[in-house]
Enzyme design. Structure first.
Site, PDB file in Angstrom:
ATOM      1  CB  ALA A 242      -3.281 -36.297 -20.841  1.00 22.87           C
ATOM      2  N   GLY A 244      -5.113 -34.586 -15.676  1.00 24.46           N
ATOM      3  CA  GLY A 244      -4.352 -33.993 -14.589  1.00 24.46           C
ATOM      4  C   GLY A 244      -3.081 -33.321 -15.069  1.00 24.46           C
TER       5      GLY A 244
END
Length: 346
Positions: A242, A244
């Site tokens: 997660a 990004g």
């Protein structure tokens, strides 16, 4: 207020000793189930960091839809414009994570692939009022283009997952690809060095600012003729799934609060770094007090060891004729800098 137009997936996550090659079977650990999807992750990331978030998307007519809607509401995300789709499954993501925290992901879009321009038109008032609208590529292009056209504020576009030949909406103000997505957008090979990244990103600056997330190498920010490398905060990664999405959600919150693009990117790097230190997508996303405490610790360390950085002067402010959505002079001189960590893997 922040509007997120995007995907909702139920993530099925398995730890593996290594990622399989084609034709190979690898025995993994116990499977875990988490709410996910790039859109949902970014919405929850923004909500946990204090943003007022509304979501435009689709789920199926199944048990997974109940899980996804319940998870979004429990995080304070407004779900009026999430539509149930009869006869279609809710999106799923099959995720394997190796001991280094690197992931491999297969997405089955399900109801996400049915999100349409008409769904965005139905949310037109919301999109016009939002200070920031966040988009990704796990929903059809027609929905993204309609949402960008209707947006009244800054449009942040995360072109993930990478789709060769995808065309970002012309209204995009801030484009946030990683290396792979940058290569897909420019038709080049995946850039290996910062100079390669900068050269590829320069091909895209006509549509607004570009922030390339580089994982453990931080981020590269380009706006006009300005170029700034923000190093990554040093952490011990557990799961980068997660990172990004955490970055994009945090970036949206900071921009909605009126921070400059550079300030927003630095703050988002901290939120992303924290997310890599624990497993899962939404379970890993940081809360605002965690980010503030993390940065406070980093600032103390920076008093003893200032971080080096490369800076070029900012470009002239964008005019109303250019879209006028970004704050003037958003790439400012460096504020207090801290040693830094993974801004985004995927």
């Amino acid at each position: 207020m922040i509007a997120v137009v995007g995907s909702l997936n139920l993530d099925l996550v398995t730890p593996v000793p290594k990622h399989p090659v084609p034709g190979e079977t690898v025995l993994g650990g116990d499977i875990a189930q988490h709410p996910g999807g790039k859109g949902a992750n970014q919405a929850v990331a923004a909500a946990r960091l204090g943003g007022q978030v509304s979501f435009v998307g689709r789920v199926g007519d199944d048990d997974a839809a109940d899980i996804m809607l319940g998870a979004a509401r429990s995080e304070g995300v407004e779900t009026t414009h999430i539509v149930r789709t009869p006869g279609v499954p809710t999106g799923r993501a099959l995720i394997s994570v190796d001991p280094a925290g690197e992931n491999a992901i297969v997405v089955s879009p399900g109801a996400n692939s049915r999100l349409s321009a008409a769904d965005c038109e139905a949310a037109a008032d919301l999109l016009r009022r939002a200070r920031v609208t966040v988009l990704q590529q796990e929903v059809p292009d027609e929905a993204n283009h309609a949402a960008a056209r209707l947006a009244g504020g800054t449009v942040v576009y995360n072109p993930a997952p990478a789709v060769t030949g995808a065309v970002p909406p012309p209204q995009v103000d801030v484009l946030v690809p990683n290396r792979t997505e940058l290569a897909a957008l420019t038709g080049t090979s995946v850039p290996a060095t910062l100079d390669d990244v900068a050269a590829a990103a320069r091909k895209l600056t006509g549509m607004g600012a570009v922030i390339v997330t580089l994982g453990a190498d931080g981020v590269l920010l380009l706006e006009g003729t300005a170029q700034l490398h923000i190093p990554a905060f040093t952490v011990r990664p557990v799961d980068t799934t997660a990172a990004g999405d955490s970055f994009c959600g945090a970036l949206a919150v900071a921009l909605a609060e009126g921070r400059t693009l550079e300030q927003a990117a630095r703050w988002a790097c901290a939120a992303a770094a924290i997310s890599t230190t624990r497993p899962g997508a939404q379970p890993s996303l940081a809360r605002r007090d965690e980010v503030d405490a993390f940065l406070a610790r980093v600032r103390l360390r920076s008093l003893r060891r200032p971080a080096a950085m490369r800076w070029m002067p900012p470009s002239p402010a964008r005019s109303a004729a250019d879209g006028g959505r970004l704050r003037p002079g958003s790439a400012r001189r460096p504020a207090e800098q801290a040693p830094a960590a993974p801004a985004g893997g995927r």
